[in-house]
Design a protein around this motif. Structure first.
Motif, PDB file in Angstrom:
ATOM      1  N   THR A   1     -18.478 -11.967 -37.536  1.00 60.24           N
ATOM      2  CA  THR A   1     -19.902 -12.269 -37.721  1.00 60.24           C
ATOM      3  C   THR A   1     -20.776 -11.645 -36.643  1.00 60.24           C
ATOM      4  N   LYS A   2     -20.136 -11.180 -35.552  1.00 59.69           N
ATOM      5  CA  LYS A   2     -20.842 -10.630 -34.387  1.00 59.69           C
ATOM      6  C   LYS A   2     -21.816 -11.650 -33.790  1.00 59.69           C
ATOM      7  N   LYS A   3     -21.400 -12.899 -33.845  1.00 60.03           N
ATOM      8  CA  LYS A   3     -22.224 -13.978 -33.311  1.00 60.03           C
ATOM      9  C   LYS A   3     -21.609 -14.529 -32.045  1.00 60.03           C
ATOM     10  N   GLU A   4     -22.453 -14.704 -31.019  1.00 59.04           N
ATOM     11  CA  GLU A   4     -22.018 -15.272 -29.743  1.00 59.04           C
ATOM     12  C   GLU A   4     -22.455 -16.731 -29.656  1.00 59.04           C
ATOM     13  N   THR A   5     -21.551 -17.590 -29.222  1.00 59.08           N
ATOM     14  CA  THR A   5     -21.835 -19.012 -29.097  1.00 59.08           C
ATOM     15  C   THR A   5     -21.471 -19.499 -27.708  1.00 59.08           C
ATOM     16  N   ALA A   6     -22.370 -20.249 -27.092  1.00 53.53           N
ATOM     17  CA  ALA A   6     -22.082 -20.878 -25.808  1.00 53.53           C
ATOM     18  C   ALA A   6     -21.471 -22.248 -26.066  1.00 53.53           C
ATOM     19  N   VAL A   7     -20.317 -22.502 -25.468  1.00 56.26           N
ATOM     20  CA  VAL A   7     -19.639 -23.785 -25.631  1.00 56.26           C
ATOM     21  C   VAL A   7     -20.164 -24.763 -24.595  1.00 56.26           C
ATOM     22  N   ASN A   8     -20.300 -26.014 -24.973  1.00 55.89           N
ATOM     23  CA  ASN A   8     -20.754 -27.048 -24.047  1.00 55.89           C
ATOM     24  C   ASN A   8     -19.729 -27.201 -22.917  1.00 55.89           C
TER      25      ASN A   8
ATOM     26  N   VAL B   1      -7.516 -17.831 -25.261  1.00 56.51           N
ATOM     27  CA  VAL B   1      -7.776 -18.159 -26.661  1.00 56.51           C
ATOM     28  C   VAL B   1      -6.568 -17.813 -27.505  1.00 56.51           C
ATOM     29  N   SER B   2      -6.290 -18.666 -28.491  1.00 58.61           N
ATOM     30  CA  SER B   2      -5.272 -18.403 -29.503  1.00 58.61           C
ATOM     31  C   SER B   2      -5.745 -19.039 -30.798  1.00 58.61           C
ATOM     32  N   GLY B   3      -6.058 -18.205 -31.776  1.00 62.00           N
ATOM     33  CA  GLY B   3      -6.599 -18.723 -33.034  1.00 62.00           C
ATOM     34  C   GLY B   3      -7.902 -19.459 -32.812  1.00 62.00           C
ATOM     35  N   ASP B   4      -7.969 -20.729 -33.226  1.00 62.54           N
ATOM     36  CA  ASP B   4      -9.172 -21.542 -33.055  1.00 62.54           C
ATOM     37  C   ASP B   4      -9.131 -22.412 -31.805  1.00 62.54           C
ATOM     38  N   LYS B   5      -8.146 -22.197 -30.970  1.00 61.82           N
ATOM     39  CA  LYS B   5      -7.998 -23.018 -29.772  1.00 61.82           C
ATOM     40  C   LYS B   5      -8.387 -22.243 -28.518  1.00 61.82           C
ATOM     41  N   LEU B   6      -9.224 -22.886 -27.699  1.00 62.42           N
ATOM     42  CA  LEU B   6      -9.578 -22.356 -26.382  1.00 62.42           C
ATOM     43  C   LEU B   6      -9.010 -23.277 -25.310  1.00 62.42           C
ATOM     44  N   VAL B   7      -8.680 -22.709 -24.166  1.00 61.71           N
ATOM     45  CA  VAL B   7      -8.304 -23.521 -23.016  1.00 61.71           C
ATOM     46  C   VAL B   7      -8.861 -22.844 -21.779  1.00 61.71           C
ATOM     47  N   TRP B   8      -9.318 -23.633 -20.824  1.00 59.39           N
ATOM     48  CA  TRP B   8      -9.832 -23.062 -19.576  1.00 59.39           C
ATOM     49  C   TRP B   8      -9.630 -24.031 -18.417  1.00 59.39           C
ATOM     50  N   HIS B   9      -9.731 -23.474 -17.210  1.00 62.87           N
ATOM     51  CA  HIS B   9      -9.680 -24.284 -15.994  1.00 62.87           C
ATOM     52  C   HIS B   9     -11.051 -24.921 -15.808  1.00 62.87           C
TER      53      HIS B   9
ATOM     54  N   TYR C   1     -10.168 -26.850 -26.262  1.00 60.17           N
ATOM     55  CA  TYR C   1     -11.327 -26.907 -27.158  1.00 60.17           C
ATOM     56  C   TYR C   1     -10.953 -26.346 -28.521  1.00 60.17           C
ATOM     57  N   ASP C   2     -11.258 -27.094 -29.563  1.00 62.55           N
ATOM     58  CA  ASP C   2     -11.038 -26.651 -30.937  1.00 62.55           C
ATOM     59  C   ASP C   2     -12.340 -26.051 -31.469  1.00 62.55           C
ATOM     60  N   ILE C   3     -12.335 -24.754 -31.745  1.00 64.32           N
ATOM     61  CA  ILE C   3     -13.552 -24.067 -32.176  1.00 64.32           C
ATOM     62  C   ILE C   3     -14.047 -24.603 -33.513  1.00 64.32           C
ATOM     63  N   SER C   4     -13.148 -24.893 -34.430  1.00 63.64           N
ATOM     64  CA  SER C   4     -13.546 -25.312 -35.778  1.00 63.64           C
ATOM     65  C   SER C   4     -14.177 -26.700 -35.799  1.00 63.64           C
ATOM     66  N   THR C   5     -13.739 -27.585 -34.903  1.00 62.33           N
ATOM     67  CA  THR C   5     -14.260 -28.960 -34.894  1.00 62.33           C
ATOM     68  C   THR C   5     -15.171 -29.248 -33.710  1.00 62.33           C
ATOM     69  N   ALA C   6     -15.226 -28.295 -32.753  1.00 61.06           N
ATOM     70  CA  ALA C   6     -16.026 -28.464 -31.526  1.00 61.06           C
ATOM     71  C   ALA C   6     -15.595 -29.699 -30.726  1.00 61.06           C
ATOM     72  N   SER C   7     -14.301 -30.032 -30.811  1.00 59.20           N
ATOM     73  CA  SER C   7     -13.794 -31.194 -30.083  1.00 59.20           C
ATOM     74  C   SER C   7     -13.037 -30.761 -28.831  1.00 59.20           C
TER      75      SER C   7
END
Length: 301
Positions: A58-65, A74-82, A94-100
């Motif tokens: 989609t070429k869309k950038e999103t800022a995560v809370n 990142v792997s698939g719809d899952k993000l992880v960070w320190h 963080y689950d990208i699809s559910t924003a949880s």
């Protein structure tokens, strides 16, 4: 003759300009920040402690809370960070699809940098390697070591377990056994994909890249370096399929940045992609390469 030389000069200038334009079109700036990671059509990075996600379709950038965030993976719809937004080190999932969001707080320290594959996350804390499975909510201490990476059932990491210098080990999640895939040297910062493991050997040079084929048991010296040709840096490498991306620099005082190269494992040849010694933290997934440069995130697709 003068007209002929003038015409040839114009043609050469035109070709140079066309080449420069083509090269510039290949590199796309997709955001501002540092520490990019890429997988499955998504690029993530951090900017002033906030995680960003860019969708390649989609070429869309999103800022995560998020805040006080670093080292995203990142792997698939899952993000992880320190995450240090709570003033206590933890890993945010963080689950990208559910924003949880969920948090990993046990056995995490200030130097914990996560890697993720599917539902499994690995990191190191206090010189131990840990794995957390999101799907089962189970956590396991894998081994003594640091700087882990994961692909499928294989975890690679560096450890002083049996030598006075760090060696690279590969742990099989299924058999729960680890093998030493390196040789004597200062071996660190491994990455794994398929049956290949790459790492940087600091023993004789600043980051000579080596590779081990788990199937054949063969080790290969991927790159070399010296004062004239430049040094291949250590921490900033990545691999996917038959490609390796890495940095090469000519400034021993600054090994965290350099010119970006891509190495073809099948042909054994490397190609320079950028110049200026300012590229940092390259990552690759399929035919997509991302990196940071002077506070910006670039993509080559």
């Amino acid at each position: 003759m003068k007209r002929k030389l003038f015409s040839i000069t114009l043609v050469l200038i035109f070709l140079i300009l066309i080449s420069a334009v083509a090269s510039a079109e290949q590199f796309t700036k997709i955001g501002s920040g540092s520490e990019p990671a890429v997988d499955d059509g998504k690029v993530t990075w951090t900017n002033n402690g906030v995680i960003h996600v860019y969708d390649l379709t989609t070429k869309k950038e999103t800022a995560v809370n998020s805040s006080a965030a670093s080292h995203p993976a990142v792997s698939g719809d899952k993000l992880v960070w320190h995450d240090e937004s709570s003033k206590i080190p933890r890993l945010t999932v963080y689950d990208i699809s559910t924003a949880s969001k969920t948090y990993i707080t046990q056995d995490v320290d200030k130097s914990s940098i996560p890697a993720i594959y599917g539902s499994r996350i690995v990191w190191s804390a206090n010189s131990y390697v840990y794995m957390h499975d999101i799907s089962t909510s189970t956590q396991t201490k894998i081994a003594d070591g640091n700087n882990p990476d994961i692909y499928a059932n294989m975890i690679s990491y560096d450890s002083y377990s049996t030598e006075d210098t760090p060696q690279i080990y590969v742990y099989d999640i299924t058999t729960k056994k680890a093998i030493d895939v390196s040789q004597y040297g200062d071996n660190m910062f491994s990455h794994t994909y398929g049956d290949k493991v790459i790492w940087s050997d600091f023993y004789n040079r600043l980051g000579n890249i080596r590779m081990y084929d788990i199937t054949t048991g063969q080790q290969t010296e991927v790159t070399t370096g010296n004062d004239k040709t430049g040094y291949d840096t250590g921490g900033s490498t990545d691999t996917d399929g038959n490609k390796i991306v890495y940095l090469k620099h000519n400034n021993l005082a600054s090994i965290d940045s350099g010119d970006l190269y891509i190495h073809d494992i099948n042909t054994g040849k490397s190609k320079q992609l950028t110049s200026g010694n300012t590229s940092q933290t390259p990552a690759i997934s399929g035919n997509v390469i991302v990196w940071s440069d002077s506070g910006n995130i670039y993509m080559l697709k």
